[in-house]
Design a protein around this motif. Structure first.
Motif, PDB file in Angstrom:
ATOM      1  N   GLY A 190       0.811  -1.206   0.000  1.00 30.96           N
ATOM      2  CA  GLY A 190       0.000   0.000   0.000  1.00 30.96           C
ATOM      3  C   GLY A 190       0.844   1.255   0.000  1.00 30.96           C
ATOM      4  N   GLY A 191       0.191   2.398   0.015  1.00 26.29           N
ATOM      5  CA  GLY A 191       0.888   3.676   0.075  1.00 26.29           C
ATOM      6  C   GLY A 191       1.235   4.225  -1.291  1.00 26.29           C
ATOM      7  N   ALA A 192       2.105   5.242  -1.273  1.00 29.13           N
ATOM      8  CA  ALA A 192       2.507   5.915  -2.509  1.00 29.13           C
ATOM      9  C   ALA A 192       3.217   4.937  -3.448  1.00 29.13           C
ATOM     10  N   GLN A 193       3.067   5.186  -4.751  1.00 30.14           N
ATOM     11  CA  GLN A 193       3.692   4.330  -5.755  1.00 30.14           C
ATOM     12  C   GLN A 193       5.208   4.370  -5.629  1.00 30.14           C
ATOM     13  N   ARG A 194       5.804   3.195  -5.554  1.00 30.21           N
ATOM     14  CA  ARG A 194       7.259   3.071  -5.520  1.00 30.21           C
ATOM     15  C   ARG A 194       7.706   2.169  -6.660  1.00 30.21           C
ATOM     16  N   TRP A 195       8.987   2.292  -6.990  1.00 29.88           N
ATOM     17  CA  TRP A 195       9.524   1.555  -8.131  1.00 29.88           C
ATOM     18  C   TRP A 195      10.724   0.728  -7.698  1.00 29.88           C
ATOM     19  N   VAL A 196      10.922  -0.367  -8.403  1.00 31.82           N
ATOM     20  CA  VAL A 196      12.114  -1.193  -8.234  1.00 31.82           C
ATOM     21  C   VAL A 196      12.958  -1.006  -9.482  1.00 31.82           C
ATOM     22  N   PRO A 197      14.044  -0.232  -9.407  1.00 31.69           N
ATOM     23  CA  PRO A 197      14.896  -0.051 -10.597  1.00 31.69           C
ATOM     24  C   PRO A 197      15.732  -1.300 -10.826  1.00 31.69           C
ATOM     25  N   SER A 198      15.401  -2.048 -11.853  1.00 31.97           N
ATOM     26  CA  SER A 198      16.029  -3.346 -12.097  1.00 31.97           C
ATOM     27  C   SER A 198      16.989  -3.232 -13.269  1.00 31.97           C
ATOM     28  N   PHE A 199      18.280  -3.204 -12.957  1.00 32.36           N
ATOM     29  CA  PHE A 199      19.306  -3.099 -13.997  1.00 32.36           C
ATOM     30  C   PHE A 199      19.604  -4.481 -14.563  1.00 32.36           C
ATOM     31  N   SER A 200      19.895  -4.520 -15.856  1.00 31.64           N
ATOM     32  CA  SER A 200      20.313  -5.779 -16.467  1.00 31.64           C
ATOM     33  C   SER A 200      21.789  -6.007 -16.181  1.00 31.64           C
ATOM     34  N   PHE A 201      22.164  -7.270 -16.122  1.00 35.41           N
ATOM     35  CA  PHE A 201      23.578  -7.589 -15.922  1.00 35.41           C
ATOM     36  C   PHE A 201      24.413  -7.032 -17.066  1.00 35.41           C
ATOM     37  N   ARG A 202      23.870  -7.049 -18.283  1.00 31.37           N
ATOM     38  CA  ARG A 202      24.625  -6.530 -19.429  1.00 31.37           C
ATOM     39  C   ARG A 202      24.953  -5.059 -19.241  1.00 31.37           C
TER      40      ARG A 202
END
Length: 624
Positions: free
Chosen positions: A405-417
């Motif tokens: 719940g709560g404010a929208q949060r993001w998971v910044p998912s970097f590629s291994f490349r």
């Protein structure tokens, strides 16, 4: 209760078999060709480092990856993770091996279902068991990467055992034991199998069953005596108590359409939550979800008339009920373990409906080909975006079950490349930490346990005359800082700018970068504390641009640039500001175009004098 009898010989269709093989080959190609385009974050890096200590230093892992940071199981996952490193000591060997492992599990499950349930069911299972986002991390160095494949293998063994009532459960017991070590969300499936054994005691009279149980008990007891898991410290603190009514709220959760939609639609929510949006892939995910859910309803109705498939359906329903039961305790965050079971029930439903409603095989083959193309095409399109941008921002609120719940949060998912390309560039240029600036660089540090840092912290005397800003190739807000600068290097989705810096101080501290080395847990560093706020000082002979990136604790909310006080200088353009909620932190990029009141006079930009917890990466350069 007697064991169920074997079902009649299933129907075979060479056309369905060939189409299934083509879909499997397409899936395998994507898994291997894009093997290094997979998520590589704190969990993956921690686990790779753990097995490298085993491979290189003989430090045998004693327990599993920490589930919810608080409890541990036997370390079967770590030994599977380490095997590819014994062949080639690089991460890509893990990615390729895990991708091939999942392909092998899916292929073996297809062959088993073809033998016992028929070609149509087996084909539909393959088409429906390739979720778009889930398939992008089935080749990651992460325990959920193996869950879907291994769960497919356990399901195939279960179906074979149900159709061969006289055989024991030796292989099934060992496979389930391994799956539970990989991820404990498989517990409800084990409960369903135990229920079957209680109602069909003939299973417990099989030597193979007791041999498997004996091996599991012996291995578990030996591990417990060796590792003493009750003495292992928690990795992260226990989560706060949920707002729901715990056990007493079970009936409300089971009767809540919203919670069922949150859970069942997670494969769609994960795609729809990606930023920037990928409309075509989102539409494909919606169609695939509809096919699975409608097929599951048809499959449940049909399975009631099949002694073997009835128990597959029971296991799936037991999993969902227990998952809802455990919602307040955060136990089932991934649907990877149940995806193959839902796919098989849905495949069973669609195959039965097609045999009843469609006499010709052509519409059936066309429909399954379309479903497979949507699944593989969606994966391909997402891989292409991942390749071009270097990272995907996943909506954290909708990517887990239960929803956050709560404010929208993001998971910044970097590629291994991307991470490897960035580190290779930094190393090839001999750059040091003190020369790097910008939010992108801060994110990479924070989301990789600082394992992808530049090797040297501070450049030698005179080497820091040049600093480097890493920026998105297409920033959402135009930047004055990079105007007139040509990129000196290109990374996936990002550009590197070299510039001659002006001297910057952060609360009187030279250098411009302020961080701490104090850890909150294995994946989070404590932001720097500024008891009297943040003051940035710079000296410029004329017009200049000041840019600062910050990572602040969740409780530290910075004012907009207009809320900062300026001293000995004035803004000559509207300040620029961006705010991102990544994981449990607030990230900011702030930029001022400044003119000193007197040439060479020191200028300052400061927050109100209140305590703030923020890492700071500040840079300034002169404007022409």
């Amino acid at each position: 209760m007697n064991l169920p009898t074997a079902s009649p010989s299933p129907s075979r269709s060479p056309a369905s078999d060939w189409l299934a093989v083509l879909l499997l080959l397409g899936f395998g190609f994507l898994q291997v060709y894009y093997c290094d385009l997979t998520f590589h974050g704190p969990d993956q890096i921690r686990d790779v480092e753990t097995v490298r200590q085993w491979v290189h230093q003989g430090q045998w892992p004693r327990s599993s990856t920490p589930f919810n940071g608080r409890f541990f199981l036997p370390p079967g996952f770590y030994y599977l993770l380490g095997l590819p490193l014994l062949v080639a000591d690089r991460e890509t060997s893990i990615f390729a091996a895990f991708g091939l492992f999942n392909l092998a599990c899916l292929g073996w499950a297809w062959a088993t279902f073809r033998a016992h349930l028929g070609s149509r069911v087996a084909l539909a299972f393959v088409a429906l068991c390739m979720p778009i986002v889930g398939s992008m991390y089935t080749h990651s160095a992460w325990n959920p990467a193996l869950v879907m494949g291994l769960s497919s293998g356990v399901l195939a063994l279960w179906v074979r055992a149900l159709h061969r009532p006289g055989s024991g459960w030796f292989a099934l017991a060992l496979a389930m034991f391994l799956l539970l070590q990989i991820h404990p969300s498989a517990v409800p499936l084990a409960v369903a199998m135990g229920l079957y054994a209680v109602l069909h005691p003939a299973v417990l009279r099989q030597r193979g069953t007791w041999a498997g149980i004996g091996v599991v008990v012996a291995l578990t007891a030996g591990w417990a005596l060796w590792a003493k898991p009750w003495n292992i410290a928690n990795v992260v603190a226990a989560p706060p108590p949920p707002s729901e009514a715990g056990w007493m709220g079970l009936a409300g959760r089971l009767l809540s359409p919203g919670k069922w939609w949150d859970a069942l639609a997670m494969p769609y929510h994960m795609v729809a939550g990606i930023s920037p949006a990928v409309p075509g892939v989102t539409a494909a995910a919606a169609v695939l979800l509809g096919v699975v859910l409608v097929g599951a309803v048809l499959g449940l109705a049909r399975a009631a008339r099949s002694p073997a498939m009835r128990w597959v359906a029971v296991a799936m329903l037991v999993w969902w009920v227990m998952a809802m039961l455990m919602l307040p305790f955060g136990a089932f965050w991934h649907l990877d373990v149940i995806q193959p079971w839902m796919a098989l029930v849905a495949a069973y439903g669609w195959a039965g409906a097609s045999e009843r409603w469609v006499r010709s095989a052509v519409p059936w083959l066309a429909g399954m080909a379309a479903v497979g193309v949507l699944a593989l095409g969606g994966q391909w399109a997402l891989y292409r975006q991942f390749e071009a941008r270097g990272k995907l921002d996943l909506g954290a609120n909708v990517s887990f079950f239960p929803h956050i719940g709560g404010a929208q949060r993001w998971v910044p998912s970097f590629s291994f490349r991307y991470l490897r390309a960035m580190q290779d560039y930094v190393e090839s240029e001999g750059l040091c930490q003190g020369q790097l600036r910008g939010l992108y660089w801060m994110l990479v540090r924070d989301l990789t346990n600082r394992q992808f840092d530049a090797r040297c912290p501070v450049a030698a005397a005179g080497a820091s005359a040049t600093q480097y800003l890493i920026e998105p190739a297409a920033p959402a807000v135009p930047s004055t800082f990079t105007q007139g600068l040509a990129p000196v290097a290109a990374l996936p989705g990002a550009a590197v700018y070299a510039f001659a810096p002006l001297p910057v101080r952060v609360n009187g501290r030279e250098g411009g970068n302020v961080f701490t080395d104090e850890r909150v847990d294995y994946m989070t560093f404590l932001p720097a504390l500024h008891p009297q706020g943040i003051a940035l000082q710079l000296t410029a002979p004329g017009p200049a641009v000041l840019r600062v990136a910050l990572r602040c604790a969740d409780a530290s909310v910075l004012p907009a640039p207009e809320g900062w006080s300026l001293a000995q200088g004035r803004a000559t353009a509207a300040p620029r500001a961006e705010h991102f909620r990544y994981m449990g932190s607030n990230y900011y990029t702030l930029e001022w175009t400044l003119q000193p009141e007197q040439p060479g006079a020191p200028m300052a930009a400061a927050t109100p004098p209140v305590a703030l917890q923020c890492d700071v990466s500040a840079a300034a350069r002169a404007l022409p």
